[in-house]
Write a protein that holds these residues in place. Structure first.
Motif, PDB file in Angstrom:
ATOM      1  N   ARG A  47       0.852  -1.186   0.000  1.00  0.00           N
ATOM      2  CA  ARG A  47       0.000   0.000   0.000  1.00  0.00           C
ATOM      3  C   ARG A  47       0.895   1.246   0.000  1.00  0.00           C
ATOM      4  O   ARG A  47       1.884   1.303   0.713  1.00  0.00           O
ATOM      5  N   GLU A  48       0.518   2.229  -0.813  1.00  0.00           N
ATOM      6  CA  GLU A  48       1.325   3.435  -0.914  1.00  0.00           C
ATOM      7  C   GLU A  48       0.450   4.676  -0.815  1.00  0.00           C
ATOM      8  O   GLU A  48      -0.729   4.658  -1.198  1.00  0.00           O
ATOM      9  N   LEU A  49       1.060   5.749  -0.326  1.00  0.00           N
ATOM     10  CA  LEU A  49       0.363   7.018  -0.248  1.00  0.00           C
ATOM     11  C   LEU A  49       0.184   7.598  -1.646  1.00  0.00           C
ATOM     12  O   LEU A  49       1.144   7.662  -2.422  1.00  0.00           O
ATOM     13  N   VAL A  50      -1.040   8.042  -1.936  1.00  0.00           N
ATOM     14  CA  VAL A  50      -1.313   8.753  -3.183  1.00  0.00           C
ATOM     15  C   VAL A  50      -1.288  10.260  -2.929  1.00  0.00           C
ATOM     16  O   VAL A  50      -0.609  11.008  -3.623  1.00  0.00           O
ATOM     17  N   ALA A  51      -2.042  10.685  -1.913  1.00  0.00           N
ATOM     18  CA  ALA A  51      -2.100  12.109  -1.585  1.00  0.00           C
ATOM     19  C   ALA A  51      -2.705  12.266  -0.206  1.00  0.00           C
ATOM     20  O   ALA A  51      -3.491  11.419   0.230  1.00  0.00           O
ATOM     21  N   ASP A  52      -2.337  13.342   0.470  1.00  0.00           N
ATOM     22  CA  ASP A  52      -3.008  13.666   1.717  1.00  0.00           C
ATOM     23  C   ASP A  52      -3.176  15.169   1.848  1.00  0.00           C
ATOM     24  O   ASP A  52      -2.570  15.955   1.097  1.00  0.00           O
ATOM     25  N   ILE A  53      -4.037  15.556   2.795  1.00  0.00           N
ATOM     26  CA  ILE A  53      -4.392  16.963   2.941  1.00  0.00           C
ATOM     27  C   ILE A  53      -4.677  17.272   4.405  1.00  0.00           C
ATOM     28  O   ILE A  53      -5.361  16.524   5.099  1.00  0.00           O
ATOM     29  N   THR A  54      -4.134  18.367   4.880  1.00  0.00           N
ATOM     30  CA  THR A  54      -4.373  18.785   6.241  1.00  0.00           C
ATOM     31  C   THR A  54      -5.679  19.559   6.349  1.00  0.00           C
ATOM     32  O   THR A  54      -6.309  19.896   5.331  1.00  0.00           O
ATOM     33  N   ARG A  55      -6.053  19.857   7.586  1.00  0.00           N
ATOM     34  CA  ARG A  55      -7.268  20.635   7.796  1.00  0.00           C
ATOM     35  C   ARG A  55      -7.207  21.963   7.057  1.00  0.00           C
ATOM     36  O   ARG A  55      -8.202  22.413   6.485  1.00  0.00           O
ATOM     37  N   GLY A  56      -6.070  22.555   7.052  1.00  0.00           N
ATOM     38  CA  GLY A  56      -5.914  23.860   6.425  1.00  0.00           C
ATOM     39  C   GLY A  56      -5.727  23.809   4.926  1.00  0.00           C
ATOM     40  O   GLY A  56      -5.598  24.854   4.282  1.00  0.00           O
ATOM     41  N   GLY A  57      -5.700  22.605   4.362  1.00  0.00           N
ATOM     42  CA  GLY A  57      -5.618  22.499   2.917  1.00  0.00           C
ATOM     43  C   GLY A  57      -4.230  22.283   2.353  1.00  0.00           C
ATOM     44  O   GLY A  57      -4.033  22.319   1.138  1.00  0.00           O
ATOM     45  N   TYR A  58      -3.253  22.064   3.227  1.00  0.00           N
ATOM     46  CA  TYR A  58      -1.911  21.770   2.715  1.00  0.00           C
ATOM     47  C   TYR A  58      -1.905  20.359   2.140  1.00  0.00           C
ATOM     48  O   TYR A  58      -2.327  19.412   2.791  1.00  0.00           O
TER      49      TYR A  58
END
Length: 117
Positions: A47-58
């Motif tokens: 399993r690999e990370l595709v994308a992530d996002i913080t609460r603030g949108g980073y």
């Protein structure tokens, strides 16, 4: 955090799909405290990370999807999205939604994305 992913399917190379991840049973403040992400696992691979996002949108993207995929979140609706454009056969995988904070990491059920050449 209980997560419900949807939006996978079969698409031809060059096509688009939009994945959605909902957290309807999660208190909004708890949802907002989590970094939300999409991961994928192809057959026989890790399993690999595709994308992530913080609460603030980073946002943070895997090199292989930069310029093609866009992650976004709607904190009020407790939703996370992954817009996938210009899909390639190598994007074929089961995609998982993830919510993580300093104490836990929760997974939704996977949704299959298949890209035909």
């Amino acid at each position: 955090v209980q997560l419900q992913a949807s939006g996978g399917g079969l698409v031809q190379a060059g096509g688009s799909l939009r994945l959605s991840c909902a957290a309807p049973r999660t208190i909004t403040s708890v949802f907002n405290s989590n970094v939300m992400g999409w991961y994928r696992q192809a057959l026989g691979k890790e399993r690999e990370l595709v994308a992530d996002i913080t609460r603030g949108g980073y946002t943070n993207y895997a090199e292989s999807v930069k310029g093609r995929f866009t992650i976004s979140r709607d904190n009020a609706k407790k939703m996370v999205y992954l817009q996938m454009n210009n899909l390639k056969p190598e994007d074929t995988a089961v995609y998982y939604c993830n919510a993580r904070d300093s104490r836990s990491s929760d997974w939704g059920q996977g949704t299959q994305v298949t890209v035909s050449s």
